[in-house]
Design a protein around this motif. Structure first.
Motif, PDB file in Angstrom:
ATOM      1  N   THR A   1      20.297  14.472  -2.806  1.00 63.69           N
ATOM      2  CA  THR A   1      19.079  15.266  -2.903  1.00 63.69           C
ATOM      3  C   THR A   1      19.412  16.711  -3.258  1.00 63.69           C
ATOM      4  O   THR A   1      20.523  17.185  -3.029  1.00 63.69           O
ATOM      5  CB  THR A   1      18.304  15.291  -1.570  1.00 63.69           C
ATOM      6  OG1 THR A   1      19.056  16.033  -0.591  1.00 63.69           O
ATOM      7  CG2 THR A   1      18.050  13.892  -1.036  1.00 63.69           C
ATOM      8  N   VAL A   2      18.429  17.410  -3.814  1.00 61.86           N
ATOM      9  CA  VAL A   2      18.438  18.872  -3.864  1.00 61.86           C
ATOM     10  C   VAL A   2      17.166  19.317  -3.161  1.00 61.86           C
ATOM     11  O   VAL A   2      16.051  18.950  -3.561  1.00 61.86           O
ATOM     12  CB  VAL A   2      18.477  19.430  -5.295  1.00 61.86           C
ATOM     13  CG1 VAL A   2      18.354  20.953  -5.273  1.00 61.86           C
ATOM     14  CG2 VAL A   2      19.779  19.035  -5.980  1.00 61.86           C
ATOM     15  N   LEU A   3      17.330  20.093  -2.080  1.00 59.51           N
ATOM     16  CA  LEU A   3      16.232  20.503  -1.222  1.00 59.51           C
ATOM     17  C   LEU A   3      16.001  21.999  -1.339  1.00 59.51           C
ATOM     18  O   LEU A   3      16.923  22.764  -1.642  1.00 59.51           O
ATOM     19  CB  LEU A   3      16.539  20.150   0.236  1.00 59.51           C
ATOM     20  CG  LEU A   3      16.946  18.695   0.505  1.00 59.51           C
ATOM     21  CD1 LEU A   3      17.485  18.552   1.919  1.00 59.51           C
ATOM     22  CD2 LEU A   3      15.767  17.765   0.272  1.00 59.51           C
ATOM     23  N   ASP A   4      14.772  22.432  -1.071  1.00 59.60           N
ATOM     24  CA  ASP A   4      14.425  23.842  -1.059  1.00 59.60           C
ATOM     25  C   ASP A   4      13.863  24.174   0.317  1.00 59.60           C
ATOM     26  O   ASP A   4      13.062  23.404   0.878  1.00 59.60           O
ATOM     27  CB  ASP A   4      13.379  24.141  -2.139  1.00 59.60           C
ATOM     28  CG  ASP A   4      13.102  25.637  -2.315  1.00 59.60           C
ATOM     29  OD1 ASP A   4      13.765  26.444  -1.637  1.00 59.60           O
ATOM     30  OD2 ASP A   4      12.231  25.973  -3.128  1.00 59.60           O
TER      31      ASP A   4
ATOM     32  N   GLY B   1       0.805  -1.208   0.000  1.00 55.63           N
ATOM     33  CA  GLY B   1       0.000   0.000   0.000  1.00 55.63           C
ATOM     34  C   GLY B   1       0.845   1.269   0.000  1.00 55.63           C
ATOM     35  O   GLY B   1       1.811   1.391   0.751  1.00 55.63           O
ATOM     36  N   GLY B   2       0.485   2.233  -0.848  1.00 55.70           N
ATOM     37  CA  GLY B   2       1.210   3.489  -0.956  1.00 55.70           C
ATOM     38  C   GLY B   2       1.355   3.917  -2.400  1.00 55.70           C
ATOM     39  O   GLY B   2       0.956   3.205  -3.330  1.00 55.70           O
ATOM     40  N   LEU B   3       1.946   5.069  -2.598  1.00 60.23           N
ATOM     41  CA  LEU B   3       2.109   5.643  -3.928  1.00 60.23           C
ATOM     42  C   LEU B   3       3.242   4.952  -4.680  1.00 60.23           C
ATOM     43  O   LEU B   3       4.309   4.701  -4.126  1.00 60.23           O
ATOM     44  CB  LEU B   3       2.405   7.135  -3.799  1.00 60.23           C
ATOM     45  CG  LEU B   3       2.538   7.947  -5.085  1.00 60.23           C
ATOM     46  CD1 LEU B   3       1.204   8.020  -5.811  1.00 60.23           C
ATOM     47  CD2 LEU B   3       3.046   9.357  -4.774  1.00 60.23           C
ATOM     48  N   MET B   4       3.009   4.648  -5.950  1.00 60.36           N
ATOM     49  CA  MET B   4       4.021   4.053  -6.818  1.00 60.36           C
ATOM     50  C   MET B   4       4.249   4.990  -7.997  1.00 60.36           C
ATOM     51  O   MET B   4       3.313   5.333  -8.720  1.00 60.36           O
ATOM     52  CB  MET B   4       3.556   2.685  -7.328  1.00 60.36           C
ATOM     53  CG  MET B   4       4.557   1.956  -8.200  1.00 60.36           C
ATOM     54  SD  MET B   4       5.876   1.154  -7.257  1.00 60.36           S
ATOM     55  CE  MET B   4       4.997  -0.276  -6.601  1.00 60.36           C
ATOM     56  N   LEU B   5       5.492   5.436  -8.168  1.00 58.22           N
ATOM     57  CA  LEU B   5       5.848   6.349  -9.246  1.00 58.22           C
ATOM     58  C   LEU B   5       7.004   5.769 -10.049  1.00 58.22           C
ATOM     59  O   LEU B   5       7.893   5.115  -9.493  1.00 58.22           O
ATOM     60  CB  LEU B   5       6.264   7.715  -8.685  1.00 58.22           C
ATOM     61  CG  LEU B   5       5.197   8.493  -7.915  1.00 58.22           C
ATOM     62  CD1 LEU B   5       5.833   9.668  -7.175  1.00 58.22           C
ATOM     63  CD2 LEU B   5       4.102   8.994  -8.845  1.00 58.22           C
ATOM     64  N   ILE B   6       7.009   6.014 -11.341  1.00 57.12           N
ATOM     65  CA  ILE B   6       8.131   5.583 -12.181  1.00 57.12           C
ATOM     66  C   ILE B   6       9.283   6.551 -11.991  1.00 57.12           C
ATOM     67  O   ILE B   6       9.148   7.750 -12.243  1.00 57.12           O
ATOM     68  CB  ILE B   6       7.722   5.493 -13.655  1.00 57.12           C
ATOM     69  CG1 ILE B   6       6.716   4.355 -13.852  1.00 57.12           C
ATOM     70  CG2 ILE B   6       8.952   5.278 -14.545  1.00 57.12           C
ATOM     71  CD1 ILE B   6       6.188   4.235 -15.262  1.00 57.12           C
ATOM     72  N   TRP B   7      10.409   6.034 -11.532  1.00 60.96           N
ATOM     73  CA  TRP B   7      11.608   6.852 -11.340  1.00 60.96           C
ATOM     74  C   TRP B   7      12.434   6.895 -12.625  1.00 60.96           C
ATOM     75  O   TRP B   7      12.964   7.925 -13.010  1.00 60.96           O
ATOM     76  CB  TRP B   7      12.430   6.289 -10.178  1.00 60.96           C
ATOM     77  CG  TRP B   7      13.639   7.085  -9.838  1.00 60.96           C
ATOM     78  CD1 TRP B   7      13.680   8.225  -9.089  1.00 60.96           C
ATOM     79  CD2 TRP B   7      14.983   6.823 -10.243  1.00 60.96           C
ATOM     80  NE1 TRP B   7      14.973   8.686  -9.001  1.00 60.96           N
ATOM     81  CE2 TRP B   7      15.794   7.843  -9.700  1.00 60.96           C
ATOM     82  CE3 TRP B   7      15.592   5.817 -11.002  1.00 60.96           C
ATOM     83  CZ2 TRP B   7      17.167   7.883  -9.897  1.00 60.96           C
ATOM     84  CZ3 TRP B   7      16.950   5.869 -11.204  1.00 60.96           C
ATOM     85  CH2 TRP B   7      17.731   6.887 -10.658  1.00 60.96           C
TER      86      TRP B   7
ATOM     87  N   GLY C   1      17.523  11.611  -9.844  1.00 63.46           N
ATOM     88  CA  GLY C   1      16.282  11.839 -10.572  1.00 63.46           C
ATOM     89  C   GLY C   1      15.787  13.267 -10.400  1.00 63.46           C
ATOM     90  O   GLY C   1      15.866  13.849  -9.325  1.00 63.46           O
ATOM     91  N   ASP C   2      15.283  13.862 -11.470  1.00 66.89           N
ATOM     92  CA  ASP C   2      14.735  15.207 -11.468  1.00 66.89           C
ATOM     93  C   ASP C   2      13.249  15.130 -11.137  1.00 66.89           C
ATOM     94  O   ASP C   2      12.485  14.446 -11.819  1.00 66.89           O
ATOM     95  CB  ASP C   2      14.942  15.832 -12.850  1.00 66.89           C
ATOM     96  CG  ASP C   2      14.741  17.330 -12.849  1.00 66.89           C
ATOM     97  OD1 ASP C   2      13.876  17.807 -12.090  1.00 66.89           O
ATOM     98  OD2 ASP C   2      15.441  18.032 -13.608  1.00 66.89           O
ATOM     99  N   LEU C   3      12.814  15.811 -10.072  1.00 66.35           N
ATOM    100  CA  LEU C   3      11.425  15.766  -9.626  1.00 66.35           C
ATOM    101  C   LEU C   3      10.641  17.018  -9.999  1.00 66.35           C
ATOM    102  O   LEU C   3       9.494  17.176  -9.574  1.00 66.35           O
ATOM    103  CB  LEU C   3      11.361  15.577  -8.103  1.00 66.35           C
ATOM    104  CG  LEU C   3      12.172  14.422  -7.502  1.00 66.35           C
ATOM    105  CD1 LEU C   3      11.862  14.285  -6.014  1.00 66.35           C
ATOM    106  CD2 LEU C   3      11.905  13.117  -8.224  1.00 66.35           C
ATOM    107  N   LEU C   4      11.216  17.914 -10.784  1.00 65.38           N
ATOM    108  CA  LEU C   4      10.590  19.202 -11.059  1.00 65.38           C
ATOM    109  C   LEU C   4       9.223  19.054 -11.718  1.00 65.38           C
ATOM    110  O   LEU C   4       8.315  19.864 -11.469  1.00 65.38           O
ATOM    111  CB  LEU C   4      11.500  20.054 -11.949  1.00 65.38           C
ATOM    112  CG  LEU C   4      12.904  20.352 -11.410  1.00 65.38           C
ATOM    113  CD1 LEU C   4      13.701  21.125 -12.448  1.00 65.38           C
ATOM    114  CD2 LEU C   4      12.839  21.117 -10.099  1.00 65.38           C
TER     115      LEU C   4
END
Length: 331
Positions: A232-235, A101-107, A258-261
């Motif tokens: 990571t790149v954090l804001d 259970g939870g979110l599944m995203l293609i990296w 991975g770019d999450l923008l």
């Protein structure tokens, strides 16, 4: 051996309760044994799933710390049940209480070449849109395997951040009329800073993209070892709390190469929450989906300067003053 390679997969899933593909028993598709996918899985613990097309199914490993980029570091890879070929394009929310259970995203996804495949060792060369490399998976005990990078690592353990500028909100006098479409945060003021972490190091950038001198914030040096060592790149913003500087983190822009923008604000925030970034001089800011009036009330009571309203479906547009993000002063 099971008469059907997907028996174990089906036994753990109810097609009426999960959005995952659950094909009926029957003949398996014929492919080229050259597709791979890496999925970011927001289950009980954040991890990555590596899947390699093989003989009509996706051979699968769960990798808690992600694909290693440095050949000096091996990562645990837990062998899991074979998945259907259709899973190579799956993204979605697996219901709480269901298996995985939870979110599944293609990296990342792409193609691979096989150099060796046995019950104890798998050697492949992967070529994706985010990364490429030669890797070997080798069995250690039971379902436990390790994954090792065989070619040279990327040039730096820190992900690039000098090309990014903070996304900026538009000023508004009132909360949005459709609060269910937004996530709300407290604006605590302070110095806007992007932080690149990885390899035990941290590099800080101001809002203009200038690297801050290493001695400016020595209290943040241990942040480089946070997030389980993931790059990571954090804001966020550096604010004074009880007389000490604290980096309040509210977004993650890059993760593990991975770019999450392009991901939605909601998905980025959920990824950030899974990283559990909390230390003596840094923490993840809370966010409240759809609860703008309550957040504004608390902000006024606490004397915070403003509330931020960010659309849940908003991408991160570097350097833009975007109407997807709103800043509502408390005064």
């Amino acid at each position: 051996m099971s008469a059907d390679k997907l028996d174990a997969y089906r036994s753990k899933r109810d097609a009426a309760r999960t959005p995952e593909p659950v094909p009926e028993p029957g003949s398996l598709p014929t492919g080229h044994d050259d597709t791979f996918v890496i999925q970011e899985h927001h289950a009980r613990r954040l991890h990555w799933d590596l899947r390699l097309e093989r003989d009509g199914v996706l051979a699968s490993w769960a990798i808690p710390k992600g694909i290693p980029m440095d050949p000096k570091t091996n990562h645990l890879a837990v062998h899991t049940e074979d998945h259907p070929i259709e899973y190579a394009t799956f993204e979605g929310e697996i219901a709480k209480g269901e298996y995985g259970g939870g979110l599944m995203l293609i990296w990342d996804r792409g193609t691979y070449e096989t150099e060796k495949w046995s019950d104890r060792e798998v050697m492949v060369v992967m070529r994706g849109s985010r990364f490429s490399g030669k890797y070997v998976l080798f069995r250690t005990d039971g379902k436990s395997w390790m994954i090792h990078r065989m070619d040279p690592p990327p040039a730096t353990g820190l992900p690039p951040a000098s090309d990014l500028r903070p996304m900026v909100p538009v000023e508004r006098k009132r909360l949005p009329r459709d609060p269910a479409a937004y996530g709300f945060e407290f604006d605590l003021g302070g110095e806007r800073v992007l932080a690149a972490t990885g390899g035990g190091r941290v590099r800080l950038y101001d809002a203009d993209g200038t690297v801050l001198p290493a001695g400016d914030h020595p209290e943040l040096e241990p942040l480089g070892k946070a997030a389980g060592g993931l790059a990571t790149v954090l804001d966020g913003q550096i604010v004074e709390m009880d007389g000490a500087p604290v980096y309040m983190i509210f977004d993650v822009l890059r993760l593990n190469s991975g770019d999450l923008l392009g991901r939605s604000y909601q998905d980025r925030r959920r990824t950030l929450d899974h990283l559990a970034l909390r230390g003596p001089h840094w923490q993840t800011t809370p966010w409240f989906p759809g609860d703008g009036a309550a957040v504004l009330k608390v902000a006024r009571e606490q004397g915070f300067p403003a509330v931020l309203a960010k659309r849940l479906d908003s991408p991160y547009d570097p350097g833009a003053r975007s109407p997807y993000w709103l800043r509502v002063p408390t005064g």
